[in-house]
Scaffold this motif. Structure first.
Motif, PDB file in Angstrom:
ATOM      1  N   UNK A  65      -4.270  -5.341   8.115  1.00 37.75           N
ATOM      2  CA  UNK A  65      -2.926  -4.849   8.050  1.00 37.75           C
ATOM      3  C   UNK A  65      -2.029  -5.559   7.192  1.00 37.75           C
ATOM      4  N   UNK A  66      -2.331  -6.936   7.221  1.00 41.74           N
ATOM      5  CA  UNK A  66      -1.263  -7.881   6.572  1.00 41.74           C
ATOM      6  C   UNK A  66      -1.567  -7.855   4.971  1.00 41.74           C
ATOM      7  N   UNK A  67      -3.254  -7.682   4.701  1.00 42.96           N
ATOM      8  CA  UNK A  67      -3.340  -7.518   3.342  1.00 42.96           C
ATOM      9  C   UNK A  67      -2.741  -6.200   2.676  1.00 42.96           C
ATOM     10  N   UNK A  68      -2.766  -5.110   3.571  1.00 43.12           N
ATOM     11  CA  UNK A  68      -2.284  -3.678   3.138  1.00 43.12           C
ATOM     12  C   UNK A  68      -0.608  -3.629   2.939  1.00 43.12           C
ATOM     13  N   UNK A  69       0.010  -4.475   3.833  1.00 37.83           N
ATOM     14  CA  UNK A  69       1.390  -4.159   4.108  1.00 37.83           C
ATOM     15  C   UNK A  69       2.081  -5.258   3.284  1.00 37.83           C
ATOM     16  N   UNK A  70       1.573  -6.333   3.216  1.00 38.17           N
ATOM     17  CA  UNK A  70       2.365  -7.355   2.303  1.00 38.17           C
ATOM     18  C   UNK A  70       2.865  -7.146   1.093  1.00 38.17           C
ATOM     19  N   UNK A  71       4.101  -7.217   0.850  1.00 37.95           N
ATOM     20  CA  UNK A  71       4.717  -6.909  -0.454  1.00 37.95           C
ATOM     21  C   UNK A  71       4.998  -5.391  -0.369  1.00 37.95           C
ATOM     22  N   UNK A  72       4.734  -4.643   0.494  1.00 36.18           N
ATOM     23  CA  UNK A  72       5.101  -3.396   0.532  1.00 36.18           C
ATOM     24  C   UNK A  72       6.335  -3.318   1.610  1.00 36.18           C
TER      25      UNK A  72
END
Length: 271
Positions: A65-72
């Motif tokens: 979840x962190x990889x998908x959402x970080x920066x978004x």
């Protein structure tokens, strides 16, 4: 929700309260970001199944979840979603339902901080009454052939500048992303969620004529004593009740109208 999902949502609610208690967190912005994640997981069935797979370690799901959402989305939203996927959910759809509730709660928290929560509660109720009385408007807002953007523009033309910004955001999200609910049930859920921000219950009061301030205060005190919780009154005027008042709290109806008494007398005579 049942079992694991209920426990997971309870933990997420506590995490949201802790975040929004922090004055550096913009609750309105957080609401928008959580709503965006809700829409993503509602569309991407396979992704939400991965994020709720009980066979996968909670930390591995949080890292995904962190990889998908970080920066978004911002850090608070990432932290909140990561914490939610660490928990166990009975069904993958429960995660999406929980995220949606948190998005709405964050918006209501923003209204509460701005001193506008009462206005938002009343506006949600009045909008529901407008929809129920206008077949044409309800048809336009629930038309499956109409695009979400068209419905959003219609709502903004109706509510823009006339209702609180939080009310507008909540209603636009509900109409453009109904997720299988009826418009009426969605509005009722939002009203209950708004009342819960103050640990209050909602009473829908129907009377033949508007109640005076003294009558409203007396009725609110009586209902609070009866139910053991403070009560928010949603007031509706309907000349058809003839006299007296009808009070609905959840599924319970306390009917003291003349119309109801006449109906009861007619039923007894007919029987």
């Amino acid at each position: 929700m049942n079992g694991a999902s209920r426990e997971a949502l309870g933990t997420a609610r506590e995490a949201l309260d802790a975040l929004t208690d922090n004055t550096s967190v913009d609750a309105g912005r957080l609401a928008g970001e959580l709503a965006a994640v809700t829409a993503l997981l509602d569309r991407e069935v396979s992704l939400r199944r991965v994020l709720t797979d009980p066979a996968q370690a909670g930390e591995a799901k949080a890292e995904l979840a962190q990889r998908l959402l970080s920066g978004q989305v911002d850090g608070p939203a990432v932290d909140l979603v990561s914490g939610m996927v660490r928990s166990r959910w009975s069904q993958s759809r429960d995660l999406v339902d929980g995220l949606e509730e948190l998005a709405n709660t964050a918006d209501l928290t923003a209204a509460q901080k701005a001193g506008a929560l009462d206005d938002v509660e009343d506006e949600l109720f009045r909008f529901g009454r407008i929809v129920s009385s206008s077949t044409e408007l309800r048809s336009a807002l629930t038309d499956k052939k109409a695009t979400a953007s068209a419905k959003g523009e219609l709502l903004r033309s109706l509510l823009g500048g006339k209702a609180d910004a939080v009310t507008e955001r909540l209603v636009v999200r509900l109409v453009t992303q109904p997720r299988g609910r009826s418009l009426e049930s969605g509005l009722e859920s939002l009203s209950k969620l708004a009342a819960a921000r103050r640990d209050r219950m909602v009473a829908v009061v129907t009377s033949a004529v508007p109640l005076t301030d003294q009558q409203k205060q007396r009725l609110g005190a009586v209902l609070a004593k009866l139910y053991g919780r403070s009560m928010h009154l949603n007031l509706d005027v309907d000349p058809a009740v003839l006299g007296g008042i009808s009070v609905r709290v959840g599924d319970e109806v306390i009917d003291g109208t003349i119309a109801e008494r006449l109906d009861e007398a007619t039923r007894r005579l007919a029987g």
